[in-house]
Write a protein that holds these residues in place. Sequence first.
Motif, PDB file in Angstrom:
ATOM      1  N   PRO A 196      41.466  50.232  55.094  1.00  7.60           N
ATOM      2  CA  PRO A 196      40.748  51.328  55.023  1.00  7.60           C
ATOM      3  C   PRO A 196      39.405  51.457  53.933  1.00  7.60           C
ATOM      4  N   THR A 197      40.090  50.939  53.015  1.00  3.51           N
ATOM      5  CA  THR A 197      39.273  51.270  51.699  1.00  3.51           C
ATOM      6  C   THR A 197      37.970  49.963  52.040  1.00  3.51           C
ATOM      7  N   ASP A 227      37.025  49.320  54.742  1.00  5.31           N
ATOM      8  CA  ASP A 227      35.919  49.893  55.822  1.00  5.31           C
ATOM      9  C   ASP A 227      35.225  50.777  55.128  1.00  5.31           C
ATOM     10  N   GLU A 232      47.525  45.092  58.924  1.00  8.86           N
ATOM     11  CA  GLU A 232      47.280  46.525  59.254  1.00  8.86           C
ATOM     12  C   GLU A 232      47.079  46.928  60.852  1.00  8.86           C
ATOM     13  N   HIS A 237      49.454  48.545  63.416  1.00  8.92           N
ATOM     14  CA  HIS A 237      49.054  49.912  64.320  1.00  8.92           C
ATOM     15  C   HIS A 237      49.599  49.535  65.621  1.00  8.92           C
ATOM     16  N   SER A 295      47.236  51.574  59.947  1.00  9.25           N
ATOM     17  CA  SER A 295      45.956  51.945  59.298  1.00  9.25           C
ATOM     18  C   SER A 295      45.194  52.630  60.298  1.00  9.25           C
ATOM     19  N   GLU A 326      40.869  52.434  63.907  1.00  2.00           N
ATOM     20  CA  GLU A 326      39.424  52.210  63.616  1.00  2.00           C
ATOM     21  C   GLU A 326      39.515  51.149  62.522  1.00  2.00           C
ATOM     22  N   ARG A 327      40.587  50.636  62.097  1.00  2.00           N
ATOM     23  CA  ARG A 327      40.641  49.606  61.169  1.00  2.00           C
ATOM     24  C   ARG A 327      39.869  48.152  61.587  1.00  2.00           C
TER      25      ARG A 327
END
Length: 437
Positions: free
Chosen positions: A257-258, A260, A278, A282, A290, A293-294
Amino acid sequence: MTDQNGDRHNGAQADSVQEEPSGDLASADLACNDLASVLLIITQDTKLEEARFVRAALEGAGVRVVHLDPSVRRTIGGAEIAPEDVALAAGTTIEHVRALGHEGRCQDAMIRGAIVAAHAWHAQEPLSGILAIGGSMGSALAGAVMQTFPYGLPKLIVSTMASGFTKPYMGVKDIAMMNAVTDISGLNTISRDVFRNAAHAVAGMARGYDRSRAADRPLVLITTLGTTEMSVRRIREALETDGCEVMVFHSSGAGGPTLDALALDKDVALVLDLSQTEILDHLFGGLADSGPERGRPALRKGIPTILAPGNSDFIIGGPIDAARAQFPGRRYHEHNPQLTAVRTTNADLERLADHLAANVALAQGPVQVFVPLHGLSSHDSPQGHLLDRSVPPPFAAYLRKVMPEHVPVTAIDAHFNDTAFSDAIIAASRQLLADRT
């Protein structure tokens, strides 16, 4: 809000206490024009004494203060961005917000307005730092505001929540949290030191903040875990030798996510999403989940992307007994007392392939996929504990079947950590970077 000459105005307010600032505002503002501006987020309806103390500490430390006051109960006056301004920025009025009679709905409106109002000010008078003081509600609002500002801009929350679970307030941004120690309810010998230290810290960071510094090297973002780090290190070193700036993210729940978020925030030349842990977690309920949207932001933005199924040989489970209960009948490797690697199957990886293909269908830029045929991580190797040579070849074939026709899927006759695989990624990266320029 104030106008650009610094004159404060809050308009007509039914439930307000006006306190006119003293001194010659015009001359004071002229003296402040060249100072770094710090956005101060604190409610005056419940924390007036603290707000005045922190403002004085910031000004004494040599910065200009832009006070955003998201108070709901009443308006005190004196803030550059008053509660009325915050509500208006949310498309409503403070009277309407107060009439909601529900703290959650009031909070939602003031968060929306605070974000809009803060950025509107920032567009006219760029900020060099943000400082917030608050409990759970104030920290939630401040965190939401701070998460919309770019990496590098100094951000600090002094909070009663700082000694507990901080992820909701920090997200994946470079937000610092400082423990308030005592409740934010008046001033005492501890709180004065905490607030003064926070003010001086943000003032120092703000004075040193350089918003004009632009990246002078192509920025490459990569995901990995320790089980694929050997190959990723060769890739990173090669691209750094080429003159790229390379940032590597540990895909254990926060790293992806970071990446992203950075893909949206910065001018990124290339994304190498080489670890799919991740996304697997999910899909199957692993610990590094995560969310849906990962992996999508960079694709939607059109950033050239290379995908590889690094670490797709396992789902991250909890302690061994919990992992056996959640994923019965599998193969397991107890990584440590808290984490267990749970071997994936062909069916699991087909589901992963379908998900990746759906993500790639959103892409607005070039995408390439590489699959190593001899193993997906160090666990999936002769030296590891989850080796299954029967999985990668059909996985590569299925990826070719489900990926959009224009996306090449290249199978490499090597293990993920072999030089042959990293060399293939390096060559493709160099070509995509060359095509971009």
